[in-house]
Enzyme design. Sequence first.
Site, PDB file in Angstrom:
ATOM      1  CD  GLU A  44      -3.150  -0.736   2.169  1.00 57.41           C
ATOM      2  OE1 GLU A  44      -3.726   0.368   2.239  1.00 57.41           O
ATOM      3  OE2 GLU A  44      -3.400  -1.674   2.928  1.00 57.41           O
TER       4      GLU A  44
ATOM      5  CG  HIS B 150     -12.138   2.581  17.403  1.00 56.77           C
ATOM      6  ND1 HIS B 150     -12.089   2.221  16.074  1.00 56.77           N
ATOM      7  CD2 HIS B 150     -13.078   3.552  17.490  1.00 56.77           C
ATOM      8  CE1 HIS B 150     -12.970   2.933  15.395  1.00 56.77           C
ATOM      9  NE2 HIS B 150     -13.577   3.747  16.230  1.00 56.77           N
ATOM     10  CE1 TYR B 151      -8.415  -1.496  25.336  1.00 55.39           C
ATOM     11  CE2 TYR B 151     -10.427  -1.581  26.608  1.00 55.39           C
ATOM     12  CZ  TYR B 151      -9.158  -2.052  26.340  1.00 55.39           C
ATOM     13  OH  TYR B 151      -8.641  -3.084  27.076  1.00 55.39           O
ATOM     14  CD  GLN B 152     -10.525  -4.579  23.914  1.00 56.33           C
ATOM     15  OE1 GLN B 152      -9.571  -4.832  23.186  1.00 56.33           O
ATOM     16  NE2 GLN B 152     -10.429  -4.501  25.208  1.00 56.33           N
ATOM     17  N   PRO B 153      -9.934  -1.790  20.048  1.00 59.65           N
ATOM     18  CG  PRO B 153      -7.620  -1.881  19.835  1.00 59.65           C
ATOM     19  CD  PRO B 153      -8.732  -1.927  20.858  1.00 59.65           C
TER      20      PRO B 153
ATOM     21  CG  HIS C  36       0.640  -1.148  15.470  1.00 56.20           C
ATOM     22  ND1 HIS C  36       1.919  -1.426  15.884  1.00 56.20           N
ATOM     23  CD2 HIS C  36       0.699   0.053  14.842  1.00 56.20           C
ATOM     24  CE1 HIS C  36       2.716  -0.441  15.499  1.00 56.20           C
ATOM     25  NE2 HIS C  36       1.991   0.470  14.867  1.00 56.20           N
TER      26      HIS C  36
ATOM     27  CG  HIS D 208      -4.927   2.249  14.798  1.00 59.25           C
ATOM     28  ND1 HIS D 208      -4.847   1.069  15.503  1.00 59.25           N
ATOM     29  CD2 HIS D 208      -6.244   2.383  14.451  1.00 59.25           C
ATOM     30  CE1 HIS D 208      -6.045   0.506  15.568  1.00 59.25           C
ATOM     31  NE2 HIS D 208      -6.918   1.295  14.957  1.00 59.25           N
TER      32      HIS D 208
ATOM     33  CG  HIS E  70      -9.863   5.952  14.002  1.00 63.11           C
ATOM     34  ND1 HIS E  70     -10.398   5.235  12.953  1.00 63.11           N
ATOM     35  CD2 HIS E  70      -9.457   5.034  14.906  1.00 63.11           C
ATOM     36  CE1 HIS E  70     -10.319   3.951  13.214  1.00 63.11           C
ATOM     37  NE2 HIS E  70      -9.753   3.797  14.394  1.00 63.11           N
TER      38      HIS E  70
END
Length: 341
Positions: free
Chosen positions: A164, A251-254, A258, A260, A262
């Site tokens: 990517e 986020h939790y939970q993501p 790893h 990161h 948003h």
Amino acid sequence: MSDAKATAEVLVPRFKFERLLNQDQAGRRTSLCGSIDAQPALLILERAPFPSSVDYLSAAPASLRTLKNLGANDIYHWYLASSGEINLPGSSGGDDDANDFADLKINLIYPCTDKHIRKYSKQGVRLVTETPAIYRDHVRPYIQAQREAGRLNWAFNIIEGRKEAEDVIYRTPYGQDPEEGFLLLPDLNWDRKTLDALHLLGLVERRDIWSLRDLRKKHVPWLRHIKTKFLEATTNVYPTIEPDQLKLYVHYQPTYYHFHIHIVHVALEAGATQATGKAVGLESIIEQLALMQGDDEAGMDALSLCYTLGEASDLWVDVFEPLKKEEMKRKEKNGPVSPPQ
């Protein structure tokens, strides 16, 4: 058909467009100003839900007029597509027109796993409280198992530049400073065109932070620094966007373990991924850590966190549902607690 219904149905084709008033719901609803028979009129266009007809759903993938790949990594692929004929004044009907007027954003996971199927299936949702003890004894080992099973290989491919590379919109030189290094790339749910719906992911190079649970007071300067860098990078790439038009959250939970962040436009309507019980504002995390009692090692692992889980998720099935059943058995055994006199 009744006369009233017939009269109503001939109005829309007579609408003469004058100007665009607004687009919301990430571009899925559009408000147009115009006229019908010289009288002012408003026309609001909104995407209808996909039909649930088996015949329609079976035929839809093969009936797409155009399909343009936006990116692919490992088992994840995403596209823009046109679901019907394009017949516009001055349109050649070629691929360029199809790309300009694509009306579908498609995500493909292939080959998918049972876990993917459970995640995207309709399911009940539960609000759970993850205490420090539950995190230590149950959730942390689960996270470690996910990482050791190679679930992050696709993310490391992006970070290390093996996959990517053409989709990364900004990155610091890889390996130059692992604590400072990061990259930005479009979230797979963004169409990469509608700036009011902008949604980017900021992936850091460092691998010692798995989730917000690993953040400590000593990370506050780093978090403030990385926030500034993310905002600078985003506004440099998209100069029509100003820093106060962006919000940052984790986020939790993501979805993957790893760390990161948003980065989204404030005009993006908050769906489930931005809701309470899923998203935690980066500024709130920074302030909570900065005001936390204790030394530099005090951190988010000492707090109880509430969040939502789908009933088909591993954490609900393997951790929180058994804990709930144990608690219910304990209460039944001990009997009801008498209210204070």
